[in-house]
Design an enzyme around this catalytic site. Structure first.
Site, PDB file in Angstrom:
ATOM      1  N   LYS A  11     -19.263  35.274  -3.867  1.00 34.44           N
ATOM      2  CA  LYS A  11     -17.731  35.389  -3.931  1.00 34.44           C
ATOM      3  C   LYS A  11     -16.927  34.468  -3.111  1.00 34.44           C
ATOM      4  CE  LYS A  11     -18.081  40.028  -5.937  1.00 34.44           C
ATOM      5  NZ  LYS A  11     -17.755  41.481  -5.780  1.00 34.44           N
ATOM      6  N   TYR A  51     -14.221  41.094 -15.325  1.00 33.00           N
ATOM      7  CA  TYR A  51     -13.772  42.528 -14.758  1.00 33.00           C
ATOM      8  C   TYR A  51     -13.189  43.135 -15.765  1.00 33.00           C
ATOM      9  CZ  TYR A  51     -15.584  41.091 -10.324  1.00 33.00           C
ATOM     10  OH  TYR A  51     -16.567  40.676  -9.282  1.00 33.00           O
ATOM     11  N   PHE A  59      -8.713  49.341  -7.827  1.00 31.98           N
ATOM     12  CA  PHE A  59      -9.045  48.156  -7.269  1.00 31.98           C
ATOM     13  C   PHE A  59      -9.044  46.914  -8.093  1.00 31.98           C
ATOM     14  CE2 PHE A  59     -12.996  50.258  -8.462  1.00 31.98           C
ATOM     15  CZ  PHE A  59     -13.507  49.268  -9.287  1.00 31.98           C
ATOM     16  N   ARG A  87     -30.139  43.133  -8.157  1.00 31.10           N
ATOM     17  CA  ARG A  87     -29.094  44.377  -7.634  1.00 31.10           C
ATOM     18  C   ARG A  87     -29.838  44.907  -6.407  1.00 31.10           C
ATOM     19  NH1 ARG A  87     -24.073  45.440  -9.688  1.00 31.10           N
ATOM     20  NH2 ARG A  87     -24.529  47.484  -9.181  1.00 31.10           N
ATOM     21  N   THR A  93     -23.044  48.641  -3.658  1.00 27.93           N
ATOM     22  CA  THR A  93     -21.487  47.924  -3.821  1.00 27.93           C
ATOM     23  C   THR A  93     -21.082  48.217  -2.323  1.00 27.93           C
ATOM     24  OG1 THR A  93     -21.626  48.704  -6.119  1.00 27.93           O
ATOM     25  CG2 THR A  93     -19.599  48.379  -4.940  1.00 27.93           C
ATOM     26  N   ARG A 104     -25.892  42.408   0.973  1.00 28.74           N
ATOM     27  CA  ARG A 104     -24.418  43.036   1.428  1.00 28.74           C
ATOM     28  C   ARG A 104     -24.938  43.650   2.823  1.00 28.74           C
ATOM     29  NH1 ARG A 104     -23.162  45.320  -4.601  1.00 28.74           N
ATOM     30  NH2 ARG A 104     -21.755  43.606  -5.281  1.00 28.74           N
ATOM     31  N   ASN A 114     -17.477  42.087  -0.816  1.00 27.34           N
ATOM     32  CA  ASN A 114     -18.794  42.369  -0.800  1.00 27.34           C
ATOM     33  C   ASN A 114     -19.740  41.408  -1.004  1.00 27.34           C
ATOM     34  OD1 ASN A 114     -18.614  42.702  -3.167  1.00 27.34           O
ATOM     35  ND2 ASN A 114     -19.139  44.727  -3.667  1.00 27.34           N
ATOM     36  N   HIS A 117     -21.766  39.280  -6.497  1.00 25.26           N
ATOM     37  CA  HIS A 117     -21.919  40.108  -7.726  1.00 25.26           C
ATOM     38  C   HIS A 117     -22.983  39.648  -8.417  1.00 25.26           C
ATOM     39  CE1 HIS A 117     -20.327  41.348 -11.928  1.00 25.26           C
ATOM     40  NE2 HIS A 117     -21.173  40.268 -12.258  1.00 25.26           N
ATOM     41  N   GLU A 128     -21.879  38.778 -19.597  1.00 31.56           N
ATOM     42  CA  GLU A 128     -21.161  37.944 -18.281  1.00 31.56           C
ATOM     43  C   GLU A 128     -21.695  36.572 -18.328  1.00 31.56           C
ATOM     44  OE1 GLU A 128     -22.281  40.308 -15.010  1.00 31.56           O
ATOM     45  OE2 GLU A 128     -20.856  41.780 -15.421  1.00 31.56           O
TER      46      GLU A 128
END
Ligand code: DAT
Ligand code: MG
Length: 149
Positions: A11, A51, A59, A87, A93, A104, A114, A117, A128
């Site tokens: 990010k 998204y 959010f 993940r 998250t 994270r 965070n 993704h 995606e």
């Protein structure tokens, strides 16, 4: 469990903080292969496509604003059970709940910023990946390259 491909996004704040290389290393150290890498400044239509499942949540607007605020690094990673394992490497998250040692857990403080993704299911990865990579841009090592290592 077969080999899978998944989407990871580093990010904007992580790219600006100079964490991209270290985050990529976490995945490489675990043995995942880089099949696609791009530095992209997303526009709002691409972020909205990514998204779309979160449209209407409180959010959503700040998330799109954050994700379009600067360049991100998009990765296609390949490996055994990659979707779930990536993940796990990312952590929860909310970084407050992410285990130390996870990306994270180690690099982020806030749920809204965070760090990374990762696709959350096979269906999500399938939806995606084409938002960031054309089919011809994703490398297939097994089909096209001699195995040197
Ligand atoms: P994940 O990114 O772990 O798949 P998600 O899909 O539920 O999480 O949410 C997408 C992103 O939205 C998440 O990475 C950060 C943001 N987000 C989720 N829940 C939030 C919340 N309660 N407050 C602020 N941002 C949130
Ligand atoms: Mg998600």
């Amino acid at each position: 469990m077969a080999t899978e491909k998944t989407l990871v996004l580093i990010k904007p704040d992580s790219v600006q903080r100079g964490l991209a290389g270290r985050i990529i290393s976490r995945f490489e150290e675990k043995g995942f292969q880089l099949c696609g890498v791009k530095l992209i400044h997303m526009d709002s239509s691409r972020a909205a496509r990514l998204y779309e499942p979160h449209l209407g949540k409180p959010f959503y607007d700040p998330l799109v604003k954050y994700m379009t605020s600067g360049p991100i690094v998009a990765l296609c990673l390949s490996g055994h059970n990659a979707i779930e394992q990536v993940r796990t490497l990312m952590g929860a998250t909310n970084p407050s709940q992410a285990a130390p040692g996870s990306i994270r857990g180690d690099f982020a403080q806030r749920v809204d910023y965070n760090c990374v993704h990762g696709s959350d299911s096979a269906e999500s990865a399938q939806r995606e990946l084409p938002i960031f990579f054309e089919p011809g841009e994703i490398v297939d090592y097994e089909a096209n390259y001699t195995k040197w290592v």
